[in-house]
Design an enzyme around this catalytic site. Structure first.
Site, PDB file in Angstrom:
ATOM      1  N   ARG A  58       3.931 -13.497  81.430  1.00  0.00           N
ATOM      2  CA  ARG A  58       4.345 -12.690  80.279  1.00  0.00           C
ATOM      3  C   ARG A  58       4.826 -11.314  80.736  1.00  0.00           C
ATOM      4  O   ARG A  58       5.848 -10.805  80.257  1.00  0.00           O
ATOM      5  CB  ARG A  58       3.181 -12.562  79.300  1.00  0.00           C
ATOM      6  CG  ARG A  58       3.554 -11.903  77.979  1.00  0.00           C
ATOM      7  CD  ARG A  58       2.524 -12.215  76.916  1.00  0.00           C
ATOM      8  NE  ARG A  58       2.896 -11.581  75.664  1.00  0.00           N
ATOM      9  CZ  ARG A  58       2.203 -10.603  75.083  1.00  0.00           C
ATOM     10  NH1 ARG A  58       1.103 -10.139  75.653  1.00  0.00           N
ATOM     11  NH2 ARG A  58       2.602 -10.081  73.931  1.00  0.00           N
ATOM     12  N   HIS A  62       8.555  -9.929  80.067  1.00  0.00           N
ATOM     13  CA  HIS A  62       8.735  -8.696  79.297  1.00  0.00           C
ATOM     14  C   HIS A  62       9.399  -7.602  80.129  1.00  0.00           C
ATOM     15  O   HIS A  62      10.140  -6.777  79.595  1.00  0.00           O
ATOM     16  CB  HIS A  62       7.387  -8.196  78.764  1.00  0.00           C
ATOM     17  CG  HIS A  62       6.887  -8.959  77.578  1.00  0.00           C
ATOM     18  ND1 HIS A  62       6.240  -8.366  76.521  1.00  0.00           N
ATOM     19  CD2 HIS A  62       6.940 -10.278  77.281  1.00  0.00           C
ATOM     20  CE1 HIS A  62       5.907  -9.290  75.630  1.00  0.00           C
ATOM     21  NE2 HIS A  62       6.326 -10.456  76.071  1.00  0.00           N
ATOM     22  N   ASN A  90       4.236  -5.156  73.854  1.00  0.00           N
ATOM     23  CA  ASN A  90       3.608  -4.982  75.159  1.00  0.00           C
ATOM     24  C   ASN A  90       2.148  -4.539  75.102  1.00  0.00           C
ATOM     25  O   ASN A  90       1.497  -4.403  76.139  1.00  0.00           O
ATOM     26  CB  ASN A  90       4.399  -3.966  75.998  1.00  0.00           C
ATOM     27  CG  ASN A  90       5.741  -4.517  76.435  1.00  0.00           C
ATOM     28  OD1 ASN A  90       5.932  -5.725  76.514  1.00  0.00           O
ATOM     29  ND2 ASN A  90       6.680  -3.626  76.713  1.00  0.00           N
ATOM     30  N   HIS A 186       4.433 -21.204  78.399  1.00  0.00           N
ATOM     31  CA  HIS A 186       3.340 -21.195  77.419  1.00  0.00           C
ATOM     32  C   HIS A 186       2.318 -22.298  77.702  1.00  0.00           C
ATOM     33  O   HIS A 186       1.289 -22.371  77.040  1.00  0.00           O
ATOM     34  CB  HIS A 186       3.891 -21.347  76.002  1.00  0.00           C
ATOM     35  CG  HIS A 186       4.582 -20.115  75.504  1.00  0.00           C
ATOM     36  ND1 HIS A 186       5.313 -20.076  74.326  1.00  0.00           N
ATOM     37  CD2 HIS A 186       4.669 -18.865  76.029  1.00  0.00           C
ATOM     38  CE1 HIS A 186       5.808 -18.854  74.152  1.00  0.00           C
ATOM     39  NE2 HIS A 186       5.431 -18.108  75.175  1.00  0.00           N
TER      40      HIS A 186
END
Length: 318
Positions: A58, A62, A90, A186
């Site tokens: 992640r 990001h 975030n 995921h």
């Protein structure tokens, strides 16, 4: 004589371009132990918290989706100058302490040599392998960015439709297949209730749960989320800590947690890709290795651009 001069000029003009490219083994000469140092830090963390794989994936996503893979997500906010860390999407990103530890060890071994952006990239790769994913060669040579602004954070959201998400991915030069593949991360992710709670009771104002979610899963998640304090659940309810293709099989069973995940299984443009990955784990692993290397090359700073931070949380003093 003119020919020789022209050739030499061409050589010197081309040389910086060659040196500026990302390449596998970028630190072989300047810090040969760099990748093993990072790997050791990741192994130590993974031994006590296998969910770190999802955290690092992640963080990597990001970071790369905002101003490119430049470690701008690592900069701490200050009262006078907020950073990307303070942006809504975030606030639940984690894994910063692992990056700090790797940087501390790297600075001791090879001062001002290995970028924070490359630490994120390599740590992510190592964590995927530890979780059972396929190993892949991760090109390095990124430099760290000089800007971290919360207003720049514009990420595809959990309630996006497939077409909305695809717009965000194609704007970064990524394809539909890249998108479906990268969402496969995921398979090891955790998510807080606030990202999917709307699907459990009042989906899109209907007063009912999302009909595309398995009723047994709705009941399970409703009980979890009612416990308060915005708890987390696994995005893959089957092999939650293993990097495999079970995420896609869960989608076919209507057990996707996020709206965007479940829509991959029903949208005409993506359902075939989902079915293909669900039935062929090797195909997914190979596709993921290709897609994440592509993600890791987005808008990178190379050559003399940016800097090599000594502390990943702050820009170097001017």
């Amino acid at each position: 004589m003119k020919i020789i001069k022209t050739s030499l000029l061409a050589f010197f003009f081309l040389l910086p371009l060659v040196l500026a490219d990302l390449r596998v083994g970028f630190y072989n000469a300047t810090c040969p132990q760099a990748e093993s140092i990072i790997q050791q830090v990741v192994q130590k963390q993974f031994a006590t918290d296998s969910s770190i794989t999802g955290g690092l994936l992640r963080m990597h996503f990001h970071d790369c989706f905002v101003r490119g893979c430049d470690a701008s997500i690592l900069i701490d906010s200050t009262p006078k100058k907020p950073s990307e860390k303070s942006a809504g999407p975030n606030l639940t990103v984690r894994g910063f302490e692992l990056i700090d530890e790797a940087k501390k060890r790297l600075e001791a071994a090879c001062p001002s040599t290995v970028s924070c952006a490359d630490i994120i990239t390599l740590a992510t790769r190592d964590s995927v392998v530890l979780a059972g994913g396929q190993s892949y060669a991760a090109p390095t040579g990124r430099r760290d960015g000089l800007v971290s602004n919360p207003n720049d954070v514009n990420l595809p959201g959990p309630s996006f439709s497939v077409s909305q998400a695809l717009q965000a991915f194609t704007a970064k030069g990524l394809t539909l297949n890249d998108m479906v593949t990268l969402l496969g991360a995921h398979t090891v992710g955790l998510v807080h209730c606030n990202f999917f709670q709307d699907r459990l009771s009042n989906f899109q104002g209907t007063g009912s749960p999302d009909p595309s979610m398995d009723p047994a899963l709705v009941a399970k998640l409703s009980k979890l989320c009612a416990s308060g304090n915005n708890p987390t659940t696994f995005l893959d309810q089957n092999t939650s800590s293993t990097f495999d293709n079970q995420y896609y099989n869960q989608l076919l069973l209507k057990r996707g947690i996020l709206q965007i995940d479940q829509e991959l299984a029903s949208d005409r443009s993506t359902t075939g890709i989902v079915s293909g990955f669900a039935s062929n784990g090797v195909r997914f692993s190979q596709s993921f290795a290709t897609a994440i290397v592509k993600l890791g090359s987005l808008q990178v700073l190379v050559g003399n651009a940016g800097e090599i931070r000594k502390n990943c949380r702050v820009f170097n003093p001017k």
